[in-house]
Structure formats: structure tokens, C-alpha cells
Design a protein around this motif. Sequence first.
Motif, short mmCIF file in Angstrom:
data_model
loop_
_atom_site.label_atom_id
_atom_site.label_comp_id
_atom_site.label_asym_id
_atom_site.label_seq_id
_atom_site.Cartn_x
_atom_site.Cartn_y
_atom_site.Cartn_z
N MET A 1 0.84 -1.20 0.00
CA MET A 1 0.00 0.00 0.00
C MET A 1 0.88 1.25 0.00
SD MET A 1 -2.83 1.14 2.84
CE MET A 1 -3.74 2.67 2.68
N ASP A 2 0.63 2.14 -0.95
CA ASP A 2 1.35 3.41 -1.01
C ASP A 2 0.74 4.35 0.03
OD1 ASP A 2 2.57 5.79 -1.57
OD2 ASP A 2 2.04 5.83 -3.70
N ILE A 23 9.58 2.33 13.97
CA ILE A 23 8.82 3.38 13.29
C ILE A 23 9.68 4.04 12.22
CG2 ILE A 23 7.63 5.58 13.55
CD1 ILE A 23 6.96 4.70 16.43
N ALA A 24 10.92 4.36 12.57
CA ALA A 24 11.83 4.97 11.60
C ALA A 24 11.99 4.08 10.38
CB ALA A 24 13.19 5.24 12.25
N ARG A 29 10.86 3.13 4.67
CA ARG A 29 10.34 2.28 3.59
C ARG A 29 9.23 2.97 2.81
NH1 ARG A 29 10.19 -3.24 7.21
NH2 ARG A 29 12.33 -3.92 6.80
N ALA A 30 8.51 3.86 3.47
CA ALA A 30 7.44 4.60 2.81
C ALA A 30 7.98 5.77 1.99
CB ALA A 30 6.44 5.10 3.84
N GLY A 31 9.29 5.97 2.02
CA GLY A 31 9.91 7.01 1.21
C GLY A 31 10.17 8.32 1.91
N ALA A 233 3.24 4.11 10.95
CA ALA A 233 3.39 4.68 9.61
C ALA A 233 2.03 4.91 8.97
CB ALA A 233 4.25 3.75 8.75
N PHE A 234 1.08 4.02 9.19
CA PHE A 234 -0.25 4.25 8.62
C PHE A 234 -0.90 5.51 9.20
CE2 PHE A 234 -4.86 4.01 8.70
CZ PHE A 234 -5.10 3.98 7.34
N LEU A 235 -0.74 5.73 10.50
CA LEU A 235 -1.31 6.94 11.10
C LEU A 235 -0.66 8.20 10.54
CD1 LEU A 235 -1.82 6.12 14.90
CD2 LEU A 235 -3.56 6.33 13.11
N CYS A 236 0.52 8.05 9.95
CA CYS A 236 1.20 9.19 9.32
C CYS A 236 0.85 9.32 7.84
CB CYS A 236 2.71 9.03 9.46
SG CYS A 236 3.30 9.04 11.16
#
Length: 259
Positions: A1-2, A23-24, A29-31, A233-236
Motif C-alpha cells: 500500500m502506497d 517506526i523509523a 520504507r514509505a519514502g 506509519a499508517f497513522l502518518c
Amino acid sequence: MDLGISGRKAIVCGSSRGLGRAIATSLARAGCVVIVNGIDAARLAERAEELTAETGAQVIPVAADVTTRDGQDALFAACPDPDILITNAGGPPFKDFREIDREAMLKGVTANMVTPIELIQRSVDGMVERRFGRIVNITSVSVKMPVFGLDLSSGARAGLTAFLAGVSRSVAHANVTINNILPGYFDTDRYRAGIDATAKAQGVSHDEMHAARVATVPARRAGDPAEFGDAAAFLCSAQAGYITGQNLLLDGGLFQSAF
């Protein structure tokens, strides 16, 4: 998922190990461009190199104690306009409440309540102006339920939760969200230290205490830090803009409540 946050700048406090490091990793990984932080400069530099090699992301280490003004200045010198802020600090050591003196109480409240508020004060207006911001505070399941020896941590983090409840609503119109994640038992150095302290107090072995601890969790295990990192990361993410002022329990069902 992007997650829609590639290129965003993220400050992750307390990220040389444990949940902060997880978290980091997920944000990298999410860019995201990730500013990692800790007080051990050598360990932090090593983690930053590992994270860059693993993800290919730009990772900037800032060795600083963010409970101090100088430490916060160093963090924001490296990243003046963060899009994402993760506040995370190790809690006070496990200790019977009778043994906690005034100095220890003030130190605990400063680290786990005052410091996150100060970091948010310095970053939130820029997020509002840019019409994007994601703030996630790592608190604890002990905000909702008692955990032996974590009374000071519980009190300070509960204070942070209450303080930010209204703040989160005041900036939601600008696509700035403020949420809290409440970890239960995750297999980190801090968790293992807590097991050691409790085992010693009860006169049992580390393995016996760990087995007894996870037996109280419906999932029958301690959490994997990587799954915690992905939830943060999803909450971000861009998709999480309608989630704010919430307390997300990640505890394998430990806290038993219908609501």
C-alpha cells in the motif's frame, strides 16, 4: 500500500532502538526523509547507516537529548519544517511508587509529558501553514490499566493524553492530526528490562516471568516491533487524515473493554 508520504520529512525521537527504530524503518520504507534521534551518538550513527542500506532512504542522525532545550534546538536545526513528528521517550525505570522522590517525579513528567508538548509547539504551526501534518505520540497501555512499577510513566503519559485531546481538534481543519499509540507488551530491550525487574521482585526467573506475562495476553505473545512501526506509519499516511485525537491500543487484546 502506497502511504502517500514519499518525500515527507519525519522526525522520530528515541529511534536508535526499540519501537522508535521500528517506526523509523517503516517511514523510511514509505519514502520519507527520516531524522533519527538518540543520546548514544555511536549507536545512532550505526543505526542510521543500517537503515539507509536497508531502505535506500535519506536518514539523518541527530544525537541529542530532546528533553533539553539544546537537544530540541539540534533536532530542529536538522529539520526545521517536519511534516511528521513522532514523540517517543523511554519511560522512568520500573520502581515501587514509594521509592519515587520529587526529583524523579519531575524528571518523569518532563520526559513523558512536557517534552512532547514542547516538540509539538515548535512544529505544529508550520504543519498548519503547509496543510499537512502527522503527529504520533508513543504512550503506553498503562495509561488505561495499571502495570506494576509504571505508576510514574502512567501518570505522565495520561497527562499528555489529556493535554492534547483539545489541541488535536484545534488543528484538524488544516489536515494536521495528533494521535497516540498505546503499546502493550512488545519484545524490546525495555520490555526485557521490565521482565527482569518484575522477576527479581517476585523471586522467579526471567523466562518464567516472560511466560507468565504473555499468558495474560489474548494473542499469547509479545508484539513484534515491526508491526508496531507499520501501524504508526499508517497513522502518518495521507489516507489517515480523518483520524485524530485517538488512542490506538496495540496490545494483543490485553486491555479488556468493549469500548
